[in-house]
Every structure is written in C-alpha cells, then in structure tokens.
Design an enzyme around this catalytic site. Sequence first.
Site, PDB file in Angstrom:
ATOM      1  N   ASP A 141       0.736  -1.254   0.000  1.00  0.00           N
ATOM      2  CA  ASP A 141       0.000   0.000   0.000  1.00  0.00           C
ATOM      3  C   ASP A 141       0.774   1.319   0.000  1.00  0.00           C
ATOM      4  O   ASP A 141       1.991   1.356   0.102  1.00  0.00           O
ATOM      5  CB  ASP A 141      -1.031  -0.020   1.129  1.00  0.00           C
ATOM      6  CG  ASP A 141      -2.379   0.470   0.622  1.00  0.00           C
ATOM      7  OD1 ASP A 141      -2.467   0.842  -0.549  1.00  0.00           O
ATOM      8  OD2 ASP A 141      -3.342   0.480   1.406  1.00  0.00           O
ATOM      9  N   HIS A 165      -3.511  -0.811  -2.622  1.00  0.00           N
ATOM     10  CA  HIS A 165      -4.908  -1.115  -2.281  1.00  0.00           C
ATOM     11  C   HIS A 165      -5.868  -0.001  -2.665  1.00  0.00           C
ATOM     12  O   HIS A 165      -7.077  -0.200  -2.670  1.00  0.00           O
ATOM     13  CB  HIS A 165      -5.020  -1.419  -0.786  1.00  0.00           C
ATOM     14  CG  HIS A 165      -4.397  -2.730  -0.422  1.00  0.00           C
ATOM     15  ND1 HIS A 165      -5.115  -3.894  -0.324  1.00  0.00           N
ATOM     16  CD2 HIS A 165      -3.111  -3.064  -0.194  1.00  0.00           C
ATOM     17  CE1 HIS A 165      -4.302  -4.886  -0.031  1.00  0.00           C
ATOM     18  NE2 HIS A 165      -3.067  -4.405   0.057  1.00  0.00           N
ATOM     19  N   ASP A 372     -13.212   4.302  -4.582  1.00  0.00           N
ATOM     20  CA  ASP A 372     -12.742   3.285  -3.648  1.00  0.00           C
ATOM     21  C   ASP A 372     -11.845   2.321  -4.402  1.00  0.00           C
ATOM     22  O   ASP A 372     -12.195   1.913  -5.516  1.00  0.00           O
ATOM     23  CB  ASP A 372     -13.952   2.525  -3.082  1.00  0.00           C
ATOM     24  CG  ASP A 372     -13.733   2.106  -1.640  1.00  0.00           C
ATOM     25  OD1 ASP A 372     -12.562   1.940  -1.254  1.00  0.00           O
ATOM     26  OD2 ASP A 372     -14.727   1.945  -0.914  1.00  0.00           O
ATOM     27  N   LYS A 379     -18.464  -7.014  -0.997  1.00  0.00           N
ATOM     28  CA  LYS A 379     -18.240  -8.448  -1.177  1.00  0.00           C
ATOM     29  C   LYS A 379     -18.693  -9.227   0.056  1.00  0.00           C
ATOM     30  O   LYS A 379     -19.233 -10.328  -0.055  1.00  0.00           O
ATOM     31  CB  LYS A 379     -16.758  -8.710  -1.455  1.00  0.00           C
ATOM     32  CG  LYS A 379     -16.294  -8.126  -2.782  1.00  0.00           C
ATOM     33  CD  LYS A 379     -14.861  -8.502  -3.118  1.00  0.00           C
ATOM     34  CE  LYS A 379     -14.538  -8.127  -4.553  1.00  0.00           C
ATOM     35  NZ  LYS A 379     -13.177  -8.514  -4.950  1.00  0.00           N
ATOM     36  N   TYR A 499      25.689   2.724 -33.025  1.00  0.00           N
ATOM     37  CA  TYR A 499      25.934   3.990 -32.317  1.00  0.00           C
ATOM     38  C   TYR A 499      24.782   4.364 -31.373  1.00  0.00           C
ATOM     39  O   TYR A 499      24.886   4.195 -30.160  1.00  0.00           O
ATOM     40  CB  TYR A 499      26.211   5.111 -33.336  1.00  0.00           C
ATOM     41  CG  TYR A 499      26.463   6.430 -32.649  1.00  0.00           C
ATOM     42  CD1 TYR A 499      27.574   6.594 -31.818  1.00  0.00           C
ATOM     43  CD2 TYR A 499      25.580   7.496 -32.787  1.00  0.00           C
ATOM     44  CE1 TYR A 499      27.795   7.792 -31.139  1.00  0.00           C
ATOM     45  CE2 TYR A 499      25.792   8.701 -32.122  1.00  0.00           C
ATOM     46  CZ  TYR A 499      26.900   8.832 -31.301  1.00  0.00           C
ATOM     47  OH  TYR A 499      27.114   9.996 -30.628  1.00  0.00           O
TER      48      TYR A 499
HETATM   49  C1  GDG Z   1      -8.360  -0.184   1.485  1.00  0.00           C
HETATM   50  C2  GDG Z   1      -9.022   0.498   0.300  1.00  0.00           C
HETATM   51  C3  GDG Z   1      -9.843  -1.714  -0.432  1.00  0.00           C
HETATM   52  C4  GDG Z   1     -15.675  -1.964   8.638  1.00  0.00           C
HETATM   53  N1  GDG Z   1     -16.453  -1.587   9.632  1.00  0.00           N
HETATM   54  C5  GDG Z   1     -16.469  -2.582  10.539  1.00  0.00           C
HETATM   55  C6  GDG Z   1     -15.678  -3.602  10.066  1.00  0.00           C
HETATM   56  N2  GDG Z   1     -15.189  -3.188   8.877  1.00  0.00           N
HETATM   57  C7  GDG Z   1     -14.328  -3.972   8.010  1.00  0.00           C
HETATM   58  C8  GDG Z   1     -15.130  -4.509   6.850  1.00  0.00           C
HETATM   59  C9  GDG Z   1     -14.066  -4.638   5.780  1.00  0.00           C
HETATM   60  C10 GDG Z   1     -13.088  -3.530   6.132  1.00  0.00           C
HETATM   61  O1  GDG Z   1     -13.333  -3.158   7.471  1.00  0.00           O
HETATM   62  C11 GDG Z   1     -13.242  -2.296   5.263  1.00  0.00           C
HETATM   63  O2  GDG Z   1     -13.005  -2.646   3.963  1.00  0.00           O
HETATM   64  P1  GDG Z   1     -12.627  -1.626   2.805  1.00  0.00           P
HETATM   65  O3  GDG Z   1     -12.700  -2.331   1.517  1.00  0.00           O
HETATM   66  O4  GDG Z   1     -13.449  -0.398   2.938  1.00  0.00           O
HETATM   67  O5  GDG Z   1     -11.084  -1.363   3.074  1.00  0.00           O
HETATM   68  P2  GDG Z   1     -10.091  -0.328   3.782  1.00  0.00           P
HETATM   69  O6  GDG Z   1      -9.353  -1.057   4.823  1.00  0.00           O
HETATM   70  O7  GDG Z   1     -10.775   0.888   4.210  1.00  0.00           O
HETATM   71  O8  GDG Z   1      -9.010   0.131   2.668  1.00  0.00           O
HETATM   72  C12 GDG Z   1     -10.220  -0.277  -0.164  1.00  0.00           C
HETATM   73  C13 GDG Z   1      -9.128  -2.326   0.757  1.00  0.00           C
HETATM   74  O9  GDG Z   1      -8.026  -1.538   1.180  1.00  0.00           O
HETATM   75  C14 GDG Z   1      -8.605  -3.707   0.431  1.00  0.00           C
HETATM   76  O10 GDG Z   1      -7.687  -3.657  -0.600  1.00  0.00           O
HETATM   77  O11 GDG Z   1     -11.028  -2.456  -0.660  1.00  0.00           O
HETATM   78  O12 GDG Z   1     -10.733   0.302  -1.334  1.00  0.00           O
HETATM   79  O13 GDG Z   1      -9.367   1.823   0.629  1.00  0.00           O
HETATM   80  O14 GDG Z   1     -13.427  -5.863   5.867  1.00  0.00           O
HETATM   81  O15 GDG Z   1     -15.723  -5.697   7.229  1.00  0.00           O
HETATM   82  N3  GDG Z   1     -15.490  -4.749  10.735  1.00  0.00           N
HETATM   83  C15 GDG Z   1     -16.115  -4.884  11.926  1.00  0.00           C
HETATM   84  N4  GDG Z   1     -16.868  -3.910  12.444  1.00  0.00           N
HETATM   85  C16 GDG Z   1     -17.072  -2.758  11.799  1.00  0.00           C
HETATM   86  O16 GDG Z   1     -17.771  -1.872  12.297  1.00  0.00           O
HETATM   87  N5  GDG Z   1     -15.966  -6.019  12.606  1.00  0.00           N
END
Ligand code: GDG
Length: 729
Positions: A141, A165, A372, A379, A499
């Site tokens: 990242d 990411h 994003d 997913k 050259y």
């Molecule tokens: C980067 C990129 C890319 C969220 N709220 C709670 C919770 N979560 C977990 C979700 C999910 C993760 O956090 C968030 O996923 P993102 O896809 O938004 O990823 P980010 O970490 O922000 O960042 C993004 C990712 O990397 C992967 O490459 O998809 O675009 O910005 O897993 O489940 N989990 C729990 N409680 C919550 O309130 N337990």
Amino acid sequence: MGRLLIVSNRLPVTVHKRRGHLHFEPSAGGLATGLSSLYKSYNALWIGWPGIDRKNSSADRDEIREKLLAQNCLPVFLSQREVDEYYNKFCSATIWPLFHYFPQYASYSESAWKAYEHANQTFCDAIVEVWQQGDIIWVQDFQLMLLPRMLRSRLQDPTIGFFLHIPFPSIEMFRMLPWRTEILEGIMASDLVGFHTWDYAGHFLASVRFLLGHESWMGRIPVGDRSTRVDVFPMGIDYSRFASAANSPEVEKEVDKLNESFRERRTILSVDRLDYTKGILQRLDAFDLFLDRNPQYREKLKFVLVVVPSRTMVARYALLKKQIDELVGAINGKHGSLRWTPITYTYRSVPFESLVALYRRADVALVTPLRDGMNLVAKEYLASRTDGRGVLILSETAGAAKELGEAVTVNVNNEEDLVASLETAFAMTDAEQGERLRVMQRRLRRYDVRRWAEDFLNTLQETASAQEELRTRVLGAQARRKLVKDYQQAQRRLLLLDYDGTLVPFFSRPSKAVPTQEVLELLSTLSNSENTDVVLISGRERTSLNGWFGELHIGMVAEHGVWLKPKGADDWEMFESLNAEWKEEVRPIFELYADRTPGSFVEEKDFSLAFQYRRSDSRLGDLRARELVLHLEALTTNLNLQVLEGSKVVEVKNSGVNKGRAAQRWFSEGNYDFILAIGDDWTDEDTFRALPDGAWSIKVGFGTTAAHYNLGSPGKVTTLLRDLLTVED
Ligand code: GDG
C-alpha cells in the site's frame, strides 16, 4: 523456499497500554482482516507499526517485541510525532485525497514528505536486519511506496512485490504531485506491482511512460538489467468465514434482536470508515429525496448507517463527522415521527457477529463511495447472503464494480440515479435477487482472499525466476572476464559497434545525440591498438558520422548498410548500386503521418526515409507507426523496398541492404580470431545473425535477440570497452 515477509503500515495486531498494562488486539481494516487469516499458513513474518507511540512503549519494547514475534509479527517502532507527520499529513492529506480524485483536499508539505521518506527508511532498516537470502518481500500500500527502491539498494537481488490497495489515479491527477518521480521510481524497484483493476494498472503504466520515459510491453517494463511486471489481482474476502458465520447461532441471535427492533420494516444498510471518499453525505441526500418521492415507504423502512471512526485527528474528517451528524438529524427530523426514526446511525466499530447480522438482515446494501480502491464491504454483504436474498447497490467508481456486474450500479454524483437505484432494489423480485446473487457469489467464492494472495505470490515467484533468467543472459563477471581475455589474446580483432542506443543513450532529437569525449577517446584508443579494426555500423546518414568520427581511424557504415567507408578511405562507397526514385512516391505518405502526429518528423537520407516519433505522445506515436507500416507494406512489395521498425522510428529503404550484409564485408575479408558485435535494436539483429560461429554478440537492453548476451545500458557498454583496454596483472 525462504520466508514471506509481509510489510504494511499497521500490523494485524494493535498494542494499547491501559492502566499500565499492555493489550494486544486485532487491527481493523480490509487488509488486516483479509491477510491475517492467511499469513499464519505461510512461513511468514508480518512487519509493521504496532499502533503504539514509541515513547509510551520504550520501557515495554522488549515485551511487545517478544509477544508479537510469538504471533509472527515484527514491530517497527514509530513515535506519535512521526506518525502524525508521515501518516496523518503525507499519507492522509496528500496521497489519499489525490489518489481518490480530490486534488482540492491535497496539501503539499516538504516536511511531511521528508517524514514519509524517513518512515519508509525506518521500515527499510527493520527489514534489512531480518532479511535472509531467499526471502520474499511483499510490500503493502500507499504508505510504503518508497520502500521497494530503498530495499533494492541495500539487499542483494531481493524479490519484492508491491500491492496498491487504493486507486492509482489518471496521470492528470498524479502529475500534480511534487514528488511524483520519486514515488514512481520507488514502486518500480519491485519485481511485481499489483493493482485491483486494469484501470489503475493502465494509469500507472501511463505515468511511468510519460514521467519516466519507460515503455511497457505486455505489462512488463524493462529498465536497465531488470524488468518490472505490472498486473491485476482483484482482492477477495475470506468468503467462507462470512458464509459460515451467517448461519451461526451467534449471528442468528443478533438477527433476532434486529428483527425485534426493526419489525417488518425493510432495511437499507451502509457500512463505511469515516471518509469523504465514501460518499456518505451524497447517500444521505439521496435517501432524503427517495423519501420525498416515495411516501408509501414512510414508517416501512429503516436506513442503518454504520460509520466507523477514522483519522479523527485530521481536521477534514472531524468536519465530515459534524456534517454527517447534522444531516442525519435533519433527515430524521424532517421525515420521522414519534413511532419512527428513518435513520439508525451508529458511530463506532461493531463486533464481527453484529456486522454479519446486519448484512443478513439488510434488504439492500447501499455501497456508494465516490472512489474506492476495491471495497470489501460489498463483497462481504454478498457472501453473508446465504439465504439467496438481498440487493447490492454499488457505485461504478468502486474497484469492486469491475467484478460485480450483476449489482445495481450507480453514478454517485447523479442523485436521480441513486434514488432510482433504491426504487429498482425495492421492486426487484426474490427470483431476480437470487439469480444475481448466485452469479456474484460463485465468483467471490472462487477468487477469495487466499486465491488472491496465492495468485499474487505465484506470479511474483514466476517474475523472480524470469528475472533470474534475465540475469543469466546478462554479461556477468565470468563471461566478461573470458571476453576480455579472448580480446587480449587475439591476433586480429574486429569490433562492430552500433551507435545510437549502444554507445550513447537516445535523445529526443537525433541531432542531440553527440558522442561524449569518453566515447571518442575509447574509439580512438581501440582503433589505434595493434591488429584491431573498429567499425561503426549505424542507421545514420553519412554527414553526421563524418562530422563526428571522420578524424578517427575506423571503418563506418551509414544508412543501415547503404554506404560503407573502410578505414583510412577518403570517400564512401555504395554497397551496391541503388536508386532512390521511389522516394518521390513514398515521401507524401510519410509527410501525411508526420503532420498528423505532433512531435514527429520525417528524416530523409540518401536511400531511405524515416518517420521519427520519439518526441510524440507515445500512444499516438505507436498507433501512427503501426498504421504507417500497414500503409507502406501494401505499397512496398512492388517497389523492392523494405520497412524497418526501430526504436521510435519507422524506416523504408531498398531491400537486400542491411547491417548484417555490410558487416560481412569486414569479417569475410579480414582474418579475425576475435569478433565482437554490439547493438540495441531490431536493425542490429541482422548483424548478430550474420556473425560467424565463435563471435561475441551483445544486445543493449532486453527482449528477444539473436545476440548471446545482454547489457543494460550504453553506460555499461562503455565500461566494457574500457575493460578491453585494461590489462590485468
Ligand atoms: C483499502 C481500500 C480496499 C468496517 N467496519 C467494521 C468492520 N469493517 C471492516 C469490513 C471490511 C473492512 O473493514 C473495510 O473494507 P474496505 O474495503 O473499505 O477497506 P479499507 O481497509 O478501508 O481500505 C479499499 C481495501 O483496502 C482492500 O484492498 O477495498 O478500497 O481503501 O473488511 O468488514 N469490521 C467490523 N466492524 C465494523 O464496524 N468487525
């Protein structure tokens, strides 16, 4: 196989100190949750910041290190001040907004950049300390984009993968960054660079081409004596973890609680980190309009808005929090009643089981970021719908939209579109919901986070082996010693040297590629050595060669073999009698292409015409060159001409004349026991192919070649020529 060293800003374990005691807790975020289920099964060591201020942890450092090492984690200690500068300023306030197409939010501070460099250096030091030959390093990242280059300069042929990411933005965004070159060079030191989508990979390749001048071929960018591979690996989730949790008794219990509270109401769910890229305000506005337009849903639905606190130290995030609070209050005030609050707003992280229960209970997941990288929430929602129901509304600017074509996709900036998507979702039959879900679930089940990581790591291994192969073709120390020895022991020697691109690098205009003093001296010393013939075999016209090298005691070939000038001769002779009448017919075609390609021009030589496009936009130039070649091929068959494609040049000349035939003149006449040919492009291949057995041949750069060895750059050629003259004791 060595170990896998995963390097990311944060470790999957966060250390807190509360009331004098250390606590070790799992970290939040997609990467941590995605990879942590996996890294234990590899022989892996995860290297990153443990989330605790170096100052607070100084007395406990040994304990932290020991406990983390027991979990295969190695802490990199950073002070809160360093984190403020490096993470909160540079990562969060420069890279993050710019890479997510919010240039108006990006600030550019030299001191924050220095802190970023320094933090990357601290990571580098920590890795250098534990790295062993054979280990694979996987850097994660945007916080660590300088690290691959730092590592490559300190370690002996390391294997390095890098995954971004977040989106890699279009060049129009990226070029705004004051430190764009350093960032690109930092990443380019990796063997493999991975992105979530082809768009991001394409943007990266375009930036590398435009800002560093390196071309790519099939996702590979050869630079010097190595090559960087760029590819796409859409990150998956731990599918079975969500699918099995969805049916677990714990989640069932949570769903019951939700049913009790929401009753029969249909629910819309959104879950995001607090961030302006997530489009939370736009989503709320659209919900407001949806309720205005669809009064029949009053009291019959619920919007569950989960916002997870994030980067609250950064002013813009604190402001966003305030705006969300106010807007939620306004919408609830406007549409709500004593019996009904339309939005249930949670501003905290919820436990895993509660999250899966929310996924299961939600009729609609409203995932509408403005930008994003991927978005894993979309997913996870799909994986949790083991009951075959539920609609995903997904923004087309989330990386996940590339894979999830069966979702209801929206343009988040179009409020009408957002409102319509909610209407579509609520009107969708169960059968259609099930059908769409099944297709997406099948895909997500197959390409889960484990497959993602394996795919990346296998490709990295493959790339590393290819790199190794490349290294074996490079003229290494042993072969070089033999070459020098052969040269020095020979009775009669012949050096056939191209050259441009061989003795000097390319310049934007051919006239600027003037030989350096070093090159002139080398050629002069070599050609004055006893029993040594030096021949320059070039595509250039006679005048330049005469002007630059006329005083030297060397042979010359101009226009790819049309003209020859033996050593000591006053005049040039034509290789065979040629006519140039065809130029009248072909010139207008060349001029037409040059007129339509800014930055290009037509070079005219005695017996050839060349379309030179090194200074043009390379995408346009390559396209025009391809068109020109097709156009010329139809014409030249009747005219006894040949079309040559060189480096950023298309050239037409008489058939049967080439560098190889010209070179033959020398080695078939002189009785040489040492022959060395060096060249860099397509036209030099004729020379390589014509060489007698036992001759040495070297291609400058990489790619398919008939030469036996490769060298990375003209600088390495001059070093080799100097070595020929150095007699070892
Ligand atoms: C980067 C990129 C890319 C969220 N709220 C709670 C919770 N979560 C977990 C979700 C999910 C993760 O956090 C968030 O996923 P993102 O896809 O938004 O990823 P980010 O970490 O922000 O960042 C993004 C990712 O990397 C992967 O490459 O998809 O675009 O910005 O897993 O489940 N989990 C729990 N409680 C919550 O309130 N337990």
